[in-house]
Design a protein around this motif. Sequence first.
Motif, PDB file in Angstrom:
ATOM      1  N   LYS A   2       0.825  -1.198   0.000  1.00 51.50           N
ATOM      2  CA  LYS A   2       0.000   0.000   0.000  1.00 51.50           C
ATOM      3  C   LYS A   2       0.866   1.259   0.000  1.00 51.50           C
ATOM      4  CE  LYS A   2      -3.836  -2.242   2.403  1.00 51.50           C
ATOM      5  NZ  LYS A   2      -4.696  -2.230   3.606  1.00 51.50           N
ATOM      6  N   THR A   3       0.440   2.233  -0.784  1.00 54.68           N
ATOM      7  CA  THR A   3       1.203   3.471  -0.953  1.00 54.68           C
ATOM      8  C   THR A   3       0.536   4.631  -0.241  1.00 54.68           C
ATOM      9  OG1 THR A   3       2.079   2.784  -3.105  1.00 54.68           O
ATOM     10  CG2 THR A   3       2.044   5.158  -2.640  1.00 54.68           C
ATOM     11  N   TYR A  26       4.479   0.599   4.824  1.00 58.93           N
ATOM     12  CA  TYR A  26       3.878   1.321   3.704  1.00 58.93           C
ATOM     13  C   TYR A  26       4.962   1.607   2.671  1.00 58.93           C
ATOM     14  CZ  TYR A  26      -0.423   2.452   6.296  1.00 58.93           C
ATOM     15  OH  TYR A  26      -1.607   2.391   6.987  1.00 58.93           O
ATOM     16  N   HIS A  27       4.567   1.584   1.415  1.00 54.14           N
ATOM     17  CA  HIS A  27       5.403   2.155   0.367  1.00 54.14           C
ATOM     18  C   HIS A  27       5.118   3.652   0.390  1.00 54.14           C
ATOM     19  CE1 HIS A  27       5.619   3.643  -3.903  1.00 54.14           C
ATOM     20  NE2 HIS A  27       6.866   3.260  -3.700  1.00 54.14           N
ATOM     21  N   VAL A  28       6.139   4.472   0.580  1.00 58.19           N
ATOM     22  CA  VAL A  28       5.950   5.911   0.740  1.00 58.19           C
ATOM     23  C   VAL A  28       6.306   6.628  -0.551  1.00 58.19           C
ATOM     24  CG1 VAL A  28       6.559   7.950   2.080  1.00 58.19           C
ATOM     25  CG2 VAL A  28       6.489   5.716   3.203  1.00 58.19           C
ATOM     26  N   THR A  48      16.998   1.764   5.769  1.00 56.58           N
ATOM     27  CA  THR A  48      16.403   1.139   6.961  1.00 56.58           C
ATOM     28  C   THR A  48      15.429   0.022   6.590  1.00 56.58           C
ATOM     29  OG1 THR A  48      14.671   2.847   7.032  1.00 56.58           O
ATOM     30  CG2 THR A  48      16.655   3.238   8.342  1.00 56.58           C
ATOM     31  N   GLY A  49      15.481  -0.406   5.333  1.00 55.08           N
ATOM     32  CA  GLY A  49      14.670  -1.539   4.908  1.00 55.08           C
ATOM     33  C   GLY A  49      13.302  -1.188   4.359  1.00 55.08           C
ATOM     34  N   GLY A  50      12.997   0.096   4.219  1.00 56.61           N
ATOM     35  CA  GLY A  50      11.699   0.513   3.710  1.00 56.61           C
ATOM     36  C   GLY A  50      11.696   0.689   2.206  1.00 56.61           C
ATOM     37  N   MET A  51      10.519   1.036   1.682  1.00 56.53           N
ATOM     38  CA  MET A  51      10.372   1.250   0.245  1.00 56.53           C
ATOM     39  C   MET A  51       9.817   2.646   0.000  1.00 56.53           C
ATOM     40  SD  MET A  51       8.844  -2.334  -1.225  1.00 56.53           S
ATOM     41  CE  MET A  51       8.889  -1.652  -2.890  1.00 56.53           C
ATOM     42  N   LYS A  68       0.233  13.447 -12.341  1.00 54.33           N
ATOM     43  CA  LYS A  68       1.180  12.590 -11.641  1.00 54.33           C
ATOM     44  C   LYS A  68       0.487  11.562 -10.751  1.00 54.33           C
ATOM     45  CE  LYS A  68       4.970  15.752 -12.290  1.00 54.33           C
ATOM     46  NZ  LYS A  68       5.838  16.820 -11.768  1.00 54.33           N
ATOM     47  N   ILE A  69      -0.641  11.923 -10.155  1.00 55.24           N
ATOM     48  CA  ILE A  69      -1.381  10.949  -9.344  1.00 55.24           C
ATOM     49  C   ILE A  69      -1.952   9.860 -10.246  1.00 55.24           C
ATOM     50  CG2 ILE A  69      -3.365  10.578  -7.844  1.00 55.24           C
ATOM     51  CD1 ILE A  69      -0.987  11.999  -6.501  1.00 55.24           C
ATOM     52  N   GLU A  70      -2.432  10.230 -11.419  1.00 56.02           N
ATOM     53  CA  GLU A  70      -2.941   9.231 -12.362  1.00 56.02           C
ATOM     54  C   GLU A  70      -1.845   8.251 -12.768  1.00 56.02           C
ATOM     55  OE1 GLU A  70      -4.637  11.407 -15.606  1.00 56.02           O
ATOM     56  OE2 GLU A  70      -6.587  11.664 -14.608  1.00 56.02           O
ATOM     57  N   GLU A  71      -0.638   8.753 -12.982  1.00 50.67           N
ATOM     58  CA  GLU A  71       0.485   7.891 -13.351  1.00 50.67           C
ATOM     59  C   GLU A  71       0.826   6.931 -12.209  1.00 50.67           C
ATOM     60  OE1 GLU A  71       3.591  10.603 -14.359  1.00 50.67           O
ATOM     61  OE2 GLU A  71       2.747  11.127 -16.315  1.00 50.67           O
ATOM     62  N   ILE A  72       0.852   7.466 -11.000  1.00 50.86           N
ATOM     63  CA  ILE A  72       1.179   6.656  -9.831  1.00 50.86           C
ATOM     64  C   ILE A  72       0.128   5.571  -9.612  1.00 50.86           C
ATOM     65  CG2 ILE A  72       1.401   6.710  -7.301  1.00 50.86           C
ATOM     66  CD1 ILE A  72       2.316   9.756  -7.854  1.00 50.86           C
ATOM     67  N   ASN A  73      -1.129   5.933  -9.812  1.00 50.35           N
ATOM     68  CA  ASN A  73      -2.234   5.012  -9.543  1.00 50.35           C
ATOM     69  C   ASN A  73      -2.241   3.816 -10.492  1.00 50.35           C
ATOM     70  OD1 ASN A  73      -4.637   4.429  -7.987  1.00 50.35           O
ATOM     71  ND2 ASN A  73      -5.803   4.898  -9.834  1.00 50.35           N
ATOM     72  N   LYS A  74      -1.555   3.922 -11.610  1.00 54.11           N
ATOM     73  CA  LYS A  74      -1.494   2.802 -12.558  1.00 54.11           C
ATOM     74  C   LYS A  74      -0.682   1.631 -12.013  1.00 54.11           C
ATOM     75  CE  LYS A  74      -1.881   5.746 -16.693  1.00 54.11           C
ATOM     76  NZ  LYS A  74      -1.141   6.306 -17.867  1.00 54.11           N
ATOM     77  N   THR A  75       0.284   1.932 -11.155  1.00 59.36           N
ATOM     78  CA  THR A  75       1.198   0.888 -10.674  1.00 59.36           C
ATOM     79  C   THR A  75       1.193   0.703  -9.158  1.00 59.36           C
ATOM     80  OG1 THR A  75       2.985   2.525 -10.705  1.00 59.36           O
ATOM     81  CG2 THR A  75       2.753   1.125 -12.645  1.00 59.36           C
ATOM     82  N   HIS A  76       0.501   1.582  -8.429  1.00 61.10           N
ATOM     83  CA  HIS A  76       0.485   1.489  -6.977  1.00 61.10           C
ATOM     84  C   HIS A  76      -0.937   1.626  -6.434  1.00 61.10           C
ATOM     85  CE1 HIS A  76       4.631   2.802  -7.897  1.00 61.10           C
ATOM     86  NE2 HIS A  76       4.962   2.093  -6.843  1.00 61.10           N
ATOM     87  N   THR A  77      -1.165   1.032  -5.281  1.00 55.50           N
ATOM     88  CA  THR A  77      -2.457   1.158  -4.607  1.00 55.50           C
ATOM     89  C   THR A  77      -2.353   2.282  -3.590  1.00 55.50           C
ATOM     90  OG1 THR A  77      -2.876  -1.215  -4.857  1.00 55.50           O
ATOM     91  CG2 THR A  77      -4.202  -0.023  -3.229  1.00 55.50           C
ATOM     92  N   ILE A  78      -2.906   3.435  -3.930  1.00 58.19           N
ATOM     93  CA  ILE A  78      -2.833   4.597  -3.050  1.00 58.19           C
ATOM     94  C   ILE A  78      -3.878   4.466  -1.951  1.00 58.19           C
ATOM     95  CG2 ILE A  78      -3.041   7.106  -2.901  1.00 58.19           C
ATOM     96  CD1 ILE A  78      -2.138   7.202  -5.872  1.00 58.19           C
TER      97      ILE A  78
END
Length: 225
Positions: A2-3, A26-28, A48-51, A68-78
């Motif tokens: 989850k992002t 969380y993926h930040v 520290t081991g995060g993403m 940019k949010i549309e681009e991110i939403n294609k590959t990540h679950t916001i």
Amino acid sequence: MKTIIITGAGSGLGKELALLFSQQRYHVLLTGRSIDKLLTVKREIEDTGGMADFVQLDVQKESDIVKKIEEINKTHTIVGVVNNAGVGHFGPFVHITEKEIIEMLHTNVLGTILMTKTVLPLLEKQGEGLLMNIISTAGLRGKVNEAVYAASKFAVRGFTESLQKEYANSSIKIKAVYMGGMDTPFWEGSSHVADSSRFRSPKEVAEIIMEQIEHDSIIIESKKS
């Protein structure tokens, strides 16, 4: 994974919240205007081991946000957004320039509204999510030499409280964070605060926020404990 999106994540409270959210698996997604700062935070999270990933983003521009949010939403679950980006100019009201007024209103108010407007439909589609608005105790009470800054924060307070009522029966959790001044470079070049070292550190504030994250309203005064 989850992002969660954090605006103004290149330094200060945004950076510290990013580190803590990454520790909760969380993926930040770090956003801000300085690529160098965002890259530094990304590397720290990964060390520290995060993403984490980062996107250069101007919260004042709806077209930039939507694209940019549309681009991110294609590959990540916001699953959430932390609206942390903000600016402040201080001094007697009559000395505040038009440019400073516009910058505060556009970043603090418009930026928060536009980011929320873009992300909320994604959370609605999922049926759950987190919206956290970093406001300031200037959104709770007026302060000397902070007239326009306080006005911007009162606006975000009204916006947040209204959304809390609107989404009261949903699984979208909307949080209002009111914190006092912190010991950050935010005060550099300003005579408004003589000694910021008496304030809490961004790390301490971030830790308090995460400890109280179940609360709808989190109030953290500036004085160190």
